[in-house]
Design a protein around this motif. Structure first.
Motif, mmCIF file in Angstrom:
data_model
loop_
_atom_site.group_PDB
_atom_site.id
_atom_site.type_symbol
_atom_site.label_atom_id
_atom_site.label_comp_id
_atom_site.label_asym_id
_atom_site.label_seq_id
_atom_site.Cartn_x
_atom_site.Cartn_y
_atom_site.Cartn_z
ATOM 1 N N ILE A 122 0.641 -0.722 0.528
ATOM 2 C CA ILE A 122 0.140 0.102 -0.025
ATOM 3 C C ILE A 122 0.474 1.220 0.268
ATOM 4 O O ILE A 122 1.769 1.518 0.989
ATOM 5 C CB ILE A 122 -1.105 0.157 1.408
ATOM 6 C CG1 ILE A 122 -2.004 -0.817 0.802
ATOM 7 C CG2 ILE A 122 -1.760 1.096 1.782
ATOM 8 C CD1 ILE A 122 -2.507 -1.285 -0.372
ATOM 9 N N ASN A 123 0.377 1.972 -0.720
ATOM 10 C CA ASN A 123 1.266 3.082 -0.988
ATOM 11 C C ASN A 123 0.972 4.322 0.111
ATOM 12 O O ASN A 123 -0.230 4.462 0.607
ATOM 13 C CB ASN A 123 0.817 4.161 -2.097
ATOM 14 C CG ASN A 123 1.817 5.326 -1.760
ATOM 15 O OD1 ASN A 123 1.831 6.078 -1.300
ATOM 16 N ND2 ASN A 123 1.552 6.785 -3.162
ATOM 17 N N PHE A 124 2.357 4.375 1.502
ATOM 18 C CA PHE A 124 2.296 4.895 2.483
ATOM 19 C C PHE A 124 1.270 6.761 2.597
ATOM 20 O O PHE A 124 1.006 6.962 3.806
ATOM 21 C CB PHE A 124 2.645 4.894 3.882
ATOM 22 C CG PHE A 124 2.858 4.539 5.458
ATOM 23 C CD1 PHE A 124 1.387 3.483 5.884
ATOM 24 C CD2 PHE A 124 2.800 5.401 5.866
ATOM 25 C CE1 PHE A 124 1.301 3.052 7.079
ATOM 26 C CE2 PHE A 124 2.405 5.510 7.467
ATOM 27 C CZ PHE A 124 1.758 4.790 7.661
ATOM 28 N N ASP A 125 1.526 6.990 1.416
ATOM 29 C CA ASP A 125 1.959 7.846 1.628
ATOM 30 C C ASP A 125 0.235 9.157 1.738
ATOM 31 O O ASP A 125 -0.062 10.417 2.157
ATOM 32 C CB ASP A 125 2.084 9.068 -0.061
ATOM 33 C CG ASP A 125 3.412 8.964 -0.842
ATOM 34 O OD1 ASP A 125 4.060 8.625 1.185
ATOM 35 O OD2 ASP A 125 4.298 8.897 -1.373
ATOM 36 N N SER A 126 -0.759 8.482 1.115
ATOM 37 C CA SER A 126 -1.714 8.646 1.415
ATOM 38 C C SER A 126 -2.745 8.849 2.609
ATOM 39 O O SER A 126 -3.519 9.317 3.449
ATOM 40 C CB SER A 126 -2.993 7.944 0.449
ATOM 41 O OG SER A 126 -3.338 6.454 0.817
ATOM 42 N N LEU A 190 -9.513 3.194 12.679
ATOM 43 C CA LEU A 190 -8.394 2.603 11.517
ATOM 44 C C LEU A 190 -9.791 2.715 10.071
ATOM 45 O O LEU A 190 -9.052 3.142 8.732
ATOM 46 C CB LEU A 190 -8.063 1.267 11.699
ATOM 47 C CG LEU A 190 -7.555 0.900 10.118
ATOM 48 C CD1 LEU A 190 -6.202 0.932 10.176
ATOM 49 C CD2 LEU A 190 -7.161 -1.123 10.662
ATOM 50 N N SER A 191 -11.172 2.274 10.319
ATOM 51 C CA SER A 191 -11.598 2.938 9.146
ATOM 52 C C SER A 191 -11.850 3.876 8.732
ATOM 53 O O SER A 191 -11.609 3.901 7.315
ATOM 54 C CB SER A 191 -13.143 2.363 9.517
ATOM 55 O OG SER A 191 -14.594 2.470 8.270
ATOM 56 N N LEU A 199 -8.497 4.045 0.843
ATOM 57 C CA LEU A 199 -8.355 2.345 0.441
ATOM 58 C C LEU A 199 -9.815 2.063 1.009
ATOM 59 O O LEU A 199 -10.330 2.322 1.376
ATOM 60 C CB LEU A 199 -7.244 2.745 0.925
ATOM 61 C CG LEU A 199 -5.652 3.383 1.270
ATOM 62 C CD1 LEU A 199 -4.571 3.050 2.328
ATOM 63 C CD2 LEU A 199 -5.010 2.970 -0.177
ATOM 64 N N GLU A 200 -9.459 0.941 0.087
ATOM 65 C CA GLU A 200 -10.380 0.163 0.871
ATOM 66 C C GLU A 200 -10.151 -0.697 2.284
ATOM 67 O O GLU A 200 -9.491 -0.420 2.834
ATOM 68 C CB GLU A 200 -9.948 -1.512 -0.414
ATOM 69 C CG GLU A 200 -10.382 -0.638 -1.950
ATOM 70 C CD GLU A 200 -11.087 -0.856 -2.788
ATOM 71 O OE1 GLU A 200 -12.871 -1.181 -1.550
ATOM 72 O OE2 GLU A 200 -11.614 -0.178 -3.279
ATOM 73 N N PHE A 204 -4.824 -5.010 4.332
ATOM 74 C CA PHE A 204 -4.596 -6.228 4.956
ATOM 75 C C PHE A 204 -4.065 -5.143 6.111
ATOM 76 O O PHE A 204 -3.204 -4.291 5.947
ATOM 77 C CB PHE A 204 -3.819 -6.935 4.446
ATOM 78 C CG PHE A 204 -2.771 -8.051 5.314
ATOM 79 C CD1 PHE A 204 -4.029 -8.927 5.383
ATOM 80 C CD2 PHE A 204 -1.704 -7.694 5.350
ATOM 81 C CE1 PHE A 204 -3.264 -9.434 6.662
ATOM 82 C CE2 PHE A 204 -1.772 -8.568 6.764
ATOM 83 C CZ PHE A 204 -1.923 -9.812 7.090
ATOM 84 N N THR A 205 -4.402 -5.532 7.475
ATOM 85 C CA THR A 205 -3.411 -4.643 8.362
ATOM 86 C C THR A 205 -3.678 -5.559 9.652
ATOM 87 O O THR A 205 -4.570 -6.053 9.419
ATOM 88 C CB THR A 205 -4.781 -3.371 8.628
ATOM 89 O OG1 THR A 205 -4.776 -2.598 7.439
ATOM 90 C CG2 THR A 205 -3.480 -2.570 10.060
#
Length: 225
Positions: A122-126, A190-191, A199-200, A204-205
């Motif tokens: 996942i692109n963490f920048d967002s 988190l949601s 993000l969806e 996965f977390t």
């Protein structure tokens, strides 16, 4: 009364709190630790736990208060016997004897630290942008459904003590209210972060509780053990 700290890691995190309660009773029997039982028609072990952890969440800081038939056992032996009898993923770390009038875990704990480890792909920048926006917001109005089915609005910002990130490890770090009177479900936080990041929800977390404690109105911290 003896208070014991334990970890709940790996696949064992996917069993419910009720199953953990039953599991602890079985581990005690295998360890040869005789728990005290209540009187009456349906006796049950005199144990109490820290606030229930949602299914699928790991923890380094779960607690159980025990009343034993014989509390003369040394704490080192207690921990050793419990770990010998335990199952994979449940690790007992330390114990301490308390007076019977010690405040119950459910009313003592007010805050907990959670880490959300996000999929490396996942692109963490967002996520960073979303967290920065959350931290700069004065209010974050949200809603939850009560047991009676009513929608209850609340300001999520009031439940977040700290929110940060480790960009190198793709980890979100949070400190949130988890008291019996004022609590924020870490999955709700988190949601919201995922939504603000675009993000969806099924990203996965791995969710892990890393600390839990009491914080008084002066910001002074006291841990359960």
């Amino acid at each position: 009364m003896i208070r014991v700290q334990y970890q709940k890691l790996g696949d064992i995190s996917y069993i419910s709190h009720l199953d953990i309660v039953k599991l602890m009773e079985r581990i005690s029997r295998r360890a040869g630790i005789k728990l005290s039982y209540s009187q009456g028609f349906s006796p049950h072990p005199k144990t109490s736990f820290s606030p229930a952890l949602s299914v699928g969440m790991q923890s380094y800081c779960e607690y159980i208060d025990l009343e034993l038939e014989d509390e003369s056992i040394s704490l080192d032996e207690l921990i050793e016997r419990y770990n010998t009898a335990s199952v994979e993923g449940i690790i007992f770390t330390k114990a301490k004897k308390f007076e019977d009038k010690t405040e119950a875990l459910m009313s003592f704990i007010t805050h907990s630290k959670f880490e959300f480890e996000i999929d490396d792909e996942i692109n963490f920048d967002s996520i960073i942008k979303a967290i920065d926006t959350i931290n700069s917001s004065k209010t974050i109005m949200f809603s939850r459904i009560s047991k009676s089915g009513n929608e209850i609005p609340y300001d999520m910002k009031e439940y977040i003590e700290e929110l940060s990130y480790d960009e190198e490890k793709n980890i979100i770090k949070s400190t949130i209210c988890t008291s019996s009177a004022k609590t924020l479900n870490p999955r709700a936080l988190l949601s919201y972060i995922l939504t603000q990041s675009g993000l969806e929800q099924d990203t996965f977390t791995i969710i892990t509780k890393t600390d839990t404690y009491n914080m008084n109105e002066n910001g002074e911290i006291t841990r359960a053990l």
